[in-house]
Design a protein around this motif. Structure first.
Motif, PDB file in Angstrom:
ATOM      1  N   TYR A   1      37.985  36.423  37.446  1.00  0.00           N
ATOM      2  CA  TYR A   1      37.515  37.136  36.254  1.00  0.00           C
ATOM      3  C   TYR A   1      38.660  37.669  35.389  1.00  0.00           C
ATOM      4  O   TYR A   1      38.562  37.653  34.156  1.00  0.00           O
ATOM      5  CB  TYR A   1      36.593  38.283  36.673  1.00  0.00           C
ATOM      6  CG  TYR A   1      35.427  37.828  37.517  1.00  0.00           C
ATOM      7  CD1 TYR A   1      34.574  36.819  37.076  1.00  0.00           C
ATOM      8  CD2 TYR A   1      35.190  38.390  38.773  1.00  0.00           C
ATOM      9  CE1 TYR A   1      33.516  36.390  37.854  1.00  0.00           C
ATOM     10  CE2 TYR A   1      34.132  37.968  39.560  1.00  0.00           C
ATOM     11  CZ  TYR A   1      33.296  36.966  39.099  1.00  0.00           C
ATOM     12  OH  TYR A   1      32.253  36.534  39.867  1.00  0.00           O
ATOM     13  N   SER A   2      39.723  38.142  35.993  1.00  0.00           N
ATOM     14  CA  SER A   2      40.849  38.661  35.210  1.00  0.00           C
ATOM     15  C   SER A   2      41.480  37.563  34.367  1.00  0.00           C
ATOM     16  O   SER A   2      41.825  37.768  33.198  1.00  0.00           O
ATOM     17  CB  SER A   2      41.905  39.274  36.148  1.00  0.00           C
ATOM     18  OG  SER A   2      41.389  40.389  36.847  1.00  0.00           O
TER      19      SER A   2
ATOM     20  N   ASN B   1      34.044  41.698  31.558  1.00  0.00           N
ATOM     21  CA  ASN B   1      34.486  43.088  31.697  1.00  0.00           C
ATOM     22  C   ASN B   1      33.554  43.890  32.595  1.00  0.00           C
ATOM     23  O   ASN B   1      34.003  44.755  33.356  1.00  0.00           O
ATOM     24  CB  ASN B   1      34.581  43.746  30.315  1.00  0.00           C
ATOM     25  CG  ASN B   1      35.919  43.474  29.644  1.00  0.00           C
ATOM     26  OD1 ASN B   1      36.949  44.013  30.041  1.00  0.00           O
ATOM     27  ND2 ASN B   1      35.912  42.608  28.644  1.00  0.00           N
TER      28      ASN B   1
ATOM     29  N   LEU C   1      34.416  43.148  36.064  1.00  0.00           N
ATOM     30  CA  LEU C   1      35.680  43.769  36.434  1.00  0.00           C
ATOM     31  C   LEU C   1      35.589  45.294  36.476  1.00  0.00           C
ATOM     32  O   LEU C   1      36.577  45.971  36.774  1.00  0.00           O
ATOM     33  CB  LEU C   1      36.779  43.342  35.450  1.00  0.00           C
ATOM     34  CG  LEU C   1      37.235  41.878  35.560  1.00  0.00           C
ATOM     35  CD1 LEU C   1      38.141  41.513  34.398  1.00  0.00           C
ATOM     36  CD2 LEU C   1      37.932  41.623  36.883  1.00  0.00           C
TER      37      LEU C   1
ATOM     38  N   ARG D   1      39.224  36.780  31.468  1.00  0.00           N
ATOM     39  CA  ARG D   1      39.305  37.783  30.402  1.00  0.00           C
ATOM     40  C   ARG D   1      40.508  37.519  29.491  1.00  0.00           C
ATOM     41  O   ARG D   1      40.410  37.657  28.268  1.00  0.00           O
ATOM     42  CB  ARG D   1      39.383  39.182  30.988  1.00  0.00           C
ATOM     43  CG  ARG D   1      39.501  40.265  29.921  1.00  0.00           C
ATOM     44  CD  ARG D   1      39.199  41.648  30.448  1.00  0.00           C
ATOM     45  NE  ARG D   1      40.133  42.076  31.485  1.00  0.00           N
ATOM     46  CZ  ARG D   1      40.075  43.278  32.071  1.00  0.00           C
ATOM     47  NH1 ARG D   1      39.132  44.157  31.725  1.00  0.00           N
ATOM     48  NH2 ARG D   1      40.944  43.600  33.013  1.00  0.00           N
TER      49      ARG D   1
END
Length: 562
Positions: free
Chosen positions: A217-218, A251, A254, A221
């Motif tokens: 996920y990071s 987001n 996260l 993003r």
């Protein structure tokens, strides 16, 4: 400048505008504006108007572009230009939901392409067919068509980029993750190199989907943040809202709820007319989850009501689309059957004529032939009825679990609730959602995830009686409507379902995992007979089940919405 030189300029400017219509629409527009249409031939005027319509399409005016294409097809005489316009028009027919007309045009286009040896023209036309069949949800056909482009040499960059984006999307729809991150990156960078930022953005979003599917996920993003800075994305609202909705989703995963909320709210601000429904649905879902996590249940309920209303519209539109598509395919099949029937009838008449003029011995033989032909006619009639029944089944059934799909489940619930309101009989709705299902997919693969969903459908079906309505609402969420049941009985049935799912053993492999489910129950005596209200109440109860530990049943109460 004399007229001969002017005419040469007009033709060259028109050709340059045609080359730039996708990669550099601003310069393409300037070139068109510099052309004196009075100096163009009849076919060049049609090409001018075609390019103009393509450029205007970037502003989102699909209906106007479709009207222009339709008008040009009535007058164009150049065969190659006609095929190009047909391919572009076919793409718009999908966007406008004119599936029957699109299928007919697609069949005609395939026939025309078989008669031309112009490779570039074929490839450009294939791109229109690819776009149509992509929206038709036919990924297998898309893969066949894209193979005729991406693996070839000397393909125009905008054609190759479009085909690459469609191919990757088709693999994703088929749950085929054989494409590597490098493959995604090479495709998007190829499009960026040729200034085809529209396709670049599409491929970057596909890259983000790939990363999210891997749980990265990071990294996803970071790609979305870069994408939001691309001017072409900023200036094209549908792409902006698509990227923002993904950004909000990432987001939230996260844990950055403030950034997720800002991005999701911006989607709703930019798309007040809901032109990009998938982005708006995603944004509403994000906002609903955030409001629920913050215990702002009143706001969560408002978002859920908007979300459900939009999902209902989408389900209705999807059902209409499926029925229209299946009707079109049925009509094509029926035409073929009719041709075959006529052939049988002609053979039957011939056999009858032969029967009347022959000896008894030969007549008996001919009579057998007539009987055989009559049986064939009955068979074709029976076959048509079977096709119609099969199409209806496909329109209503979730193909993985073989239970009702969301659209048909909603349709049945609305019908039952309307009847129950007239009779003043009680109805209960159970929503259930598998706990930590994403972990199963991520840890063991989608094949094991699909097995789990089918097992859940089997054990629940075995738990319910024939009066219950059972459907898959999407992903790992299921719904059950119980006719004439009070909330106490509904809670008992929900508990039986919970226990039955908990007892499922993963015997298909060496994997060891536990299946559990959270359930929410609502009743018409609490919220009335409107399906949206019944669903929203059950969903709030389901949220309570998730919030307080999962693997449990909660009943809706008015206090939850306060």
């Amino acid at each position: 400048m004399n007229s001969a030189v002017a005419g040469i300029y007009e033709t060259e400017a028109l050709q340059q505008a045609d080359e730039l219509r996708i990669s550099d629409k601003e310069n393409a527009r300037k070139l068109l504006d510099s052309i004196d249409k009075q100096k163009l031939s009849a076919d060049e005027v049609i090409l001018y108007e075609y390019i103009d319509a393509v450029i205007q399409l970037f502003d989102g005016d699909v209906k106007q572009a479709a009207e222009v294409y339709q008008r040009l097809l009535l007058t164009v005489e150049d065969a190659k230009l006609k095929i190009r316009i047909q391919a572009s028009y076919l793409n718009l027919l999908a966007s406008l939901g004119k599936w029957e007309e699109g299928l007919a045009l697609g069949e005609a286009l395939f026939s025309q392409l078989a008669e031309t040896d112009d490779t570039e023209l074929q490839q450009r036309a294939y791109l229109g067919l690819i776009a149509f069949y992509d929206q038709l949800e036919q990924p297998e056909t898309v893969l066949i068509l894209t193979s005729r482009i991406v693996d070839k040499e000397n393909v125009p960059p905008e054609v190759k980029c479009g085909a690459l984006a469609a191919r990757i999307n088709a693999f994703f729809k088929l749950d085929d993750y054989s494409y590597t991150f490098t493959d995604y990156n090479d495709a998007s960078q190829f499009c960026l190199k040729h200034n085809l930022t529209i396709y670049y953005a599409v491929l970057e979003v596909s890259k983000v989907n790939w990363l999210m599917n891997k749980g990265e996920y990071s990294e996803a993003r970071l790609f979305l943040e870069k994408l939001l800075e691309v001017p072409e994305v900023q200036n094209f609202v549908p792409q902006t809202t698509t990227v923002l909705s993904k950004y909000a989703e990432v987001n939230l995963l996260l844990g950055d709820t403030a950034e997720a909320k800002t991005a999701a709210q911006r989607v709703l601000t930019l798309d007040t007319e809901v032109n990009n429904s998938s982005a708006v649905i995603s944004a509403l879902d994000t906002l609903h989850k955030i409001a629920s996590d913050e215990s702002n249940f009143e706001q969560a309920l408002r978002y859920l009501e908007q979300l459900m209303a939009l999902q209902a519209q989408e389900s209705s539109a999807q059902l209409s689309k499926q029925l229209a598509i299946q009707k079109a395919w049925f009509e094509i099949d029926a035409k073929q059957s009719q041709i075959e029937l006529l052939d049988k009838q002609n053979a039957l008449l011939t056999a009858k004529a032969k029967l009347s003029g022959e000896s008894l011995e030969n007549s008996l033989l001919a009579l057998s032939l007539v009987s055989l032909l009559l049986a064939s006619l009955i068979f074709w009639s029976y076959r048509s009825h079977k096709i119609q029944a099969k199409l209806k089944y496909y329109a209503r059934t979730d193909m993985l679990t073989q239970i009702s799909n969301r659209a048909y489940f909603n349709e049945q619930c609305n019908d039952c609730l309307n009847q129950a309101q007239k009779n003043q009989s009680k109805m209960s709705l159970i929503l259930l959602d598998l706990d930590h299902f994403k972990n199963i997919n991520d840890s063991y693969g989608h094949q094991i995830g699909d097995w789990a969903l089918t097992q859940v459908a089997k054990v629940i079906s075995a738990t319910l009686d024939e009066e219950a309505i059972f459907g898959r609402l999407g992903g790992e969420e299921f719904g059950i409507l119980l006719r004439g049941e009070h909330s106490e009985i509904a809670l008992q049935i929900a508990e039986r379902c919970r226990v039955a799912i908990e007892r499922i053993e993963p015997t298909v492999s060496e994997y060891q995992f536990k299946l559990t489910v959270s359930l929410g129950v609502s009743n018409t005596s609490q919220v009335g007979y409107k399906f949206e209200n019944l669903y929203a109440a059950a969903d709030l109860a389901l949220y309570q089940s998730k919030h307080y530990g999962r693997n449990r049943v909660y009943e809706y109460s008015a206090a939850m919405a306060e």
